[in-house]
Design a protein around this motif. Structure first.
Motif, PDB file in Angstrom:
ATOM      1  N   ILE A  63       0.773  -1.143   0.167  1.00 44.55           N
ATOM      2  CA  ILE A  63       0.164   0.015   0.220  1.00 44.55           C
ATOM      3  C   ILE A  63       0.907   1.267  -0.039  1.00 44.55           C
ATOM      4  N   PRO A  64       0.798   2.086  -0.897  1.00 45.87           N
ATOM      5  CA  PRO A  64       1.450   3.474  -1.134  1.00 45.87           C
ATOM      6  C   PRO A  64       1.409   4.062   0.139  1.00 45.87           C
ATOM      7  N   GLY A  65       2.504   4.615   0.865  1.00 44.46           N
ATOM      8  CA  GLY A  65       2.481   5.395   2.157  1.00 44.46           C
ATOM      9  C   GLY A  65       2.453   4.513   3.355  1.00 44.46           C
ATOM     10  N   VAL A  66       2.472   3.334   3.367  1.00 43.46           N
ATOM     11  CA  VAL A  66       2.667   2.376   4.494  1.00 43.46           C
ATOM     12  C   VAL A  66       3.831   1.854   4.586  1.00 43.46           C
ATOM     13  N   LYS A  67       4.456   2.228   5.734  1.00 47.65           N
ATOM     14  CA  LYS A  67       5.672   1.513   6.244  1.00 47.65           C
ATOM     15  C   LYS A  67       5.468   0.482   7.441  1.00 47.65           C
ATOM     16  N   VAL A  68       5.946  -0.898   7.069  1.00 43.75           N
ATOM     17  CA  VAL A  68       5.797  -1.765   7.874  1.00 43.75           C
ATOM     18  C   VAL A  68       7.019  -2.009   8.677  1.00 43.75           C
ATOM     19  N   ILE A  69       6.974  -2.018  10.040  1.00 46.57           N
ATOM     20  CA  ILE A  69       8.288  -2.258  10.899  1.00 46.57           C
ATOM     21  C   ILE A  69       8.025  -3.421  11.471  1.00 46.57           C
ATOM     22  N   TYR A  70       9.100  -4.573  11.368  1.00 47.15           N
ATOM     23  CA  TYR A  70       8.612  -5.907  12.201  1.00 47.15           C
ATOM     24  C   TYR A  70       9.429  -5.853  13.372  1.00 47.15           C
ATOM     25  N   ARG A  71       8.982  -6.504  14.440  1.00 47.87           N
ATOM     26  CA  ARG A  71       9.613  -6.660  15.771  1.00 47.87           C
ATOM     27  C   ARG A  71      10.741  -7.503  15.757  1.00 47.87           C
ATOM     28  N   THR A  72      11.887  -7.341  15.275  1.00 49.81           N
ATOM     29  CA  THR A  72      12.973  -7.906  15.149  1.00 49.81           C
ATOM     30  C   THR A  72      14.161  -8.234  16.516  1.00 49.81           C
ATOM     31  N   ARG A  73      14.782  -8.886  16.201  1.00 51.62           N
ATOM     32  CA  ARG A  73      15.952  -8.819  17.476  1.00 51.62           C
ATOM     33  C   ARG A  73      16.690  -7.490  17.271  1.00 51.62           C
ATOM     34  N   GLN A  98      13.045 -15.552  19.135  1.00 50.12           N
ATOM     35  CA  GLN A  98      13.901 -15.091  20.014  1.00 50.12           C
ATOM     36  C   GLN A  98      13.176 -13.914  21.090  1.00 50.12           C
ATOM     37  N   ASN A  99      11.720 -13.799  20.711  1.00 52.16           N
ATOM     38  CA  ASN A  99      11.217 -12.696  21.289  1.00 52.16           C
ATOM     39  C   ASN A  99      10.847 -13.027  22.718  1.00 52.16           C
ATOM     40  N   THR A 100      11.769 -13.645  23.790  1.00 52.30           N
ATOM     41  CA  THR A 100      11.297 -13.827  25.201  1.00 52.30           C
ATOM     42  C   THR A 100      11.594 -12.900  26.309  1.00 52.30           C
ATOM     43  N   GLY A 101      11.880 -11.917  25.830  1.00 53.23           N
ATOM     44  CA  GLY A 101      12.037 -10.837  26.938  1.00 53.23           C
ATOM     45  C   GLY A 101      13.298  -9.858  26.754  1.00 53.23           C
ATOM     46  N   MET A 102      13.746  -9.566  25.484  1.00 58.56           N
ATOM     47  CA  MET A 102      14.654  -8.459  25.302  1.00 58.56           C
ATOM     48  C   MET A 102      14.052  -7.103  25.924  1.00 58.56           C
ATOM     49  N   ILE A 103      12.880  -6.791  25.472  1.00 59.61           N
ATOM     50  CA  ILE A 103      12.268  -5.727  26.047  1.00 59.61           C
ATOM     51  C   ILE A 103      10.859  -5.794  26.453  1.00 59.61           C
ATOM     52  N   SER A 104      10.531  -5.230  27.450  1.00 53.57           N
ATOM     53  CA  SER A 104       9.294  -4.923  27.838  1.00 53.57           C
ATOM     54  C   SER A 104       8.610  -4.073  27.117  1.00 53.57           C
ATOM     55  N   SER A 105       7.067  -4.394  26.945  1.00 54.88           N
ATOM     56  CA  SER A 105       6.303  -3.578  26.313  1.00 54.88           C
ATOM     57  C   SER A 105       4.908  -3.067  26.809  1.00 54.88           C
ATOM     58  N   THR A 112      12.622 -13.122  14.965  1.00 53.55           N
ATOM     59  CA  THR A 112      12.236 -12.389  16.235  1.00 53.55           C
ATOM     60  C   THR A 112      11.214 -12.988  16.996  1.00 53.55           C
ATOM     61  N   ARG A 113      10.191 -13.572  16.367  1.00 50.27           N
ATOM     62  CA  ARG A 113       9.282 -14.558  17.082  1.00 50.27           C
ATOM     63  C   ARG A 113       9.861 -15.803  18.043  1.00 50.27           C
ATOM     64  N   GLU A 137      14.716  -4.496  18.674  1.00 49.57           N
ATOM     65  CA  GLU A 137      14.711  -4.533  20.208  1.00 49.57           C
ATOM     66  C   GLU A 137      16.217  -3.921  20.698  1.00 49.57           C
ATOM     67  N   GLU A 138      17.091  -4.651  19.955  1.00 45.20           N
ATOM     68  CA  GLU A 138      18.534  -3.871  20.444  1.00 45.20           C
ATOM     69  C   GLU A 138      18.505  -2.537  20.033  1.00 45.20           C
ATOM     70  N   GLN A 139      17.998  -2.183  19.230  1.00 42.84           N
ATOM     71  CA  GLN A 139      17.967  -0.497  19.057  1.00 42.84           C
ATOM     72  C   GLN A 139      17.119   0.137  20.014  1.00 42.84           C
ATOM     73  N   GLN A 140      16.030  -0.507  20.340  1.00 42.16           N
ATOM     74  CA  GLN A 140      15.335   0.383  21.312  1.00 42.16           C
ATOM     75  C   GLN A 140      15.957   0.308  22.621  1.00 42.16           C
ATOM     76  N   ALA A 141      16.589  -0.789  23.079  1.00 42.59           N
ATOM     77  CA  ALA A 141      17.045  -0.891  24.327  1.00 42.59           C
ATOM     78  C   ALA A 141      18.227   0.298  24.479  1.00 42.59           C
ATOM     79  N   LYS A 142      18.785   0.840  23.447  1.00 42.23           N
ATOM     80  CA  LYS A 142      19.618   1.868  23.703  1.00 42.23           C
ATOM     81  C   LYS A 142      19.064   3.245  23.319  1.00 42.23           C
TER      82      LYS A 142
END
Length: 529
Positions: A167-177, A478-485, A475-476, A180-185
């Motif tokens: 879809i034009p104008g839609v950016k999809v961001i997956y919850r990858t490791r 390994q997604n056991t607790g890198m970051i709380s949401s 991600t799914r 999560e590492e980027q958001q942890a910083k």
């Protein structure tokens, strides 16, 4: 007498013979003229309209017109609509054979246009296409150009994500490791205002996750040249009431330049049946926010409007906000934004709202239960859910039988008492809102949803998609607790604008992110008095 009579006959005969033929010819020509004139005018009008010389009221709002409500400068490319289906969602999102919705001949937009202001929405979702497609395209209709979707669960699966990415104008961001590492910083992960929500399950986890995603969405919005950013869940629709063309762009265009944030009070859905399948197309009754009601009306009907539930609203009552993109902007929970360098200048409008479709389907009871691993006890649910009704719903969904759950759902959520409904509608507590239902139903019948599903097969890069899916699967696993949401919660303050505004409150204190808040209760009335 005989002579007189005989002499008069030639005179009459002569008069008749001299006038009758000319009269007949005149009448014939007049009749021919009156017949040909309207036919000629009708043919002339048809030729002009066919060549584009006249505006047909029926097609006035077609994609070829620059007068599309809420998107006046927008030009839309008309392309051949693909038929067929690539997903099991086509039945839900399918088209009618009658083109009853004239807004689109196809679903693609010209994103190189000069739309101002440019508005984006960010969300964190695990919903399927039956919910996300109507949500996206409804907001496109009212003026939103870009979407930043942080996806996981069903939304990150192959059949769903490939359509969203097309879809034009839609950016999809997956919850990858890597994400999560980027958001942890990230900056807010290391700040105290969000710290009280860390390392807690369920709603608290979602609250933190949403805040971290909103922080990233601000950067993406800047890079995309956006003017405004809004955080919404995919069970919420913006309702730009008070604008001439039902246009979110027009509403935000009218906001004074010194205003940093616009608060939309939320309305809560009041479903009238227990068998709702498509809430956006089937629900039209909403309970109005405290901010949009006279105080005496609100408290005078509080008990009847609450119907034995813990609060006036089942869930939150503090609305959602749009923030102007500017330096030092940051989230302050899912309901508000803040600025590191100043206290934002906020306005709260008294007509526009966020429509929150709260537990509109019976299956919402079990789906929320299945996403949380807390024990169904009064003590344990307090560490998992922020609001009382969510706690009660989790316990009943975890301990009751199917019949008991349905009975509880009908008593607490479904508005079956028509006499009470009519009374509260008359008082203004309840309101009918038909615009979103009409727009989404029109989009569906015009084949917009089935078209985008079919088009995804040809517009999506297979390599790009497979890479994204592989990353998401990693991600799914390994997604056991890198970051709380977690999920939302914030508090708002307001001022005044050219459009009608409720209030302005000067407050420099944003020491901690504030969770979703219930509307005022009867205890608040006693405190005021």
């Amino acid at each position: 007498m005989a002579g007189l009579h005989s002499s008069s006959r030639p005179i009459n005969s002569s008069s008749s013979s001299s006038t009758s033929p000319s009269q007949v010819v005149f009448n014939s020509r007049l009749f021919l003229l009156l017949t040909l004139l309207p036919l000629t005018l009708a043919c002339f009008a048809f030729v002009l309209q066919w060549r584009g010389g006249l505006t047909d009221p029926i097609t006035r709002w077609s994609p070829d017109s620059d007068q599309f409500p809420g998107m006046l400068p927008l030009n839309i490319h008309s392309s051949q609509r693909n038929s067929g289906s690539g997903s099991g969602c086509v039945d839900v999102l399918g088209r009618s054979h009658s083109p009853s919705f004239p807004y689109f001949k196809d679903w693609k937009f010209d994103f190189g246009s000069d739309l101002k202001p440019k508005i984006c929405i960010t969300t964190s979702t695990s919903a399927g296409l039956e919910q996300t497609l109507p949500w996206i395209f409804y907001h496109k209709v009212i003026g939103v150009s870009n979407f930043f979707l942080f996806v996981e669960g069903k939304a990150a699966t192959q059949n769903v994500s490939k359509v969203l990415e097309s879809i034009p104008g839609v950016k999809v961001i997956y919850r990858t490791r890597e994400l999560e590492e980027q958001q942890a910083k990230s900056r807010i992960w290391n700040e105290t205002w969000l710290a009280s929500f860390f390392y807690k399950p369920c709603n608290y986890e979602l609250f933190v996750k949403q805040s971290l995603n909103m922080e990233m969405a601000i950067v993406m919005a800047r890079e995309s040249g956006m003017d405004w950013i809004i955080h919404l869940d995919t069970d919420e629709l913006l309702h730009p009431a008070g604008t001439q063309e039902y246009s979110l762009r027009q509403l935000l265009l009218d906001v004074p330049s010194n205003v940093d944030m616009v608060v939309f009070p939320n309305y809560e859905s009041s479903v009238e049946r227990d068998d709702i399948k498509e809430p956006f197309s089937e629900v039209s009754m909403f309970k109005k926010n405290y901010d949009h009601l006279p105080k005496d009306v609100y408290f005078g009907n509080y008990k009847e409007a609450t119907r034995g539930n813990p609060n006036y609203f089942l869930t939150y009552g503090n609305g959602k906000a749009a923030a102007r993109i500017q330096d030092h902007l940051r989230p302050n929970g899912a309901h508000r934004w803040h600025n590191y360098m100043k206290s934002p200048n906020e306005i709260k409008l008294d007509e526009a709202a966020v429509l929150h479709y709260t537990y509109p389907k019976f299956s919402d009871l079990t789906s929320r239960r299945d996403r949380c691993g807390c024990k169904p006890t009064k003590e344990d649910v307090k560490r998992c859910f922020m609001l009382e009704f969510d706690r009660a719903a989790f316990i009943i969904a975890s301990t009751a039988t199917e019949d008991e759950m349905l009975r509880w759902y009908r008593e607490r959520i479904v508005w079956t008492d028509r006499t009470l409904n009519f009374k509260l509608l008359r008082k203004g507590i309840l309101a009918r809102v038909y615009a979103p239902m009409a727009i989404i139903q029109g989009l569906r019948e015009s084949g917009v949803f089935s078209s985008v599903i079919a088009s995804a097969e040809t517009t999506l890069s297979k390599d790009k998609f497979l890479s994204a899916v592989e990353s998401s699967n990693t991600t799914r696993a390994q997604n056991t607790g890198m970051i709380s949401s977690r999920k939302i919660g914030d508090k708002s303050k307001s001022q005044a604008t050219a459009r009608r505004v409720l209030e302005f409150i000067d407050d420099n204190t944003y020491s901690s992110a504030i969770p979703p808040q219930s509307p005022p209760g009867l205890d608040d009335l006693h405190i005021d008095t």
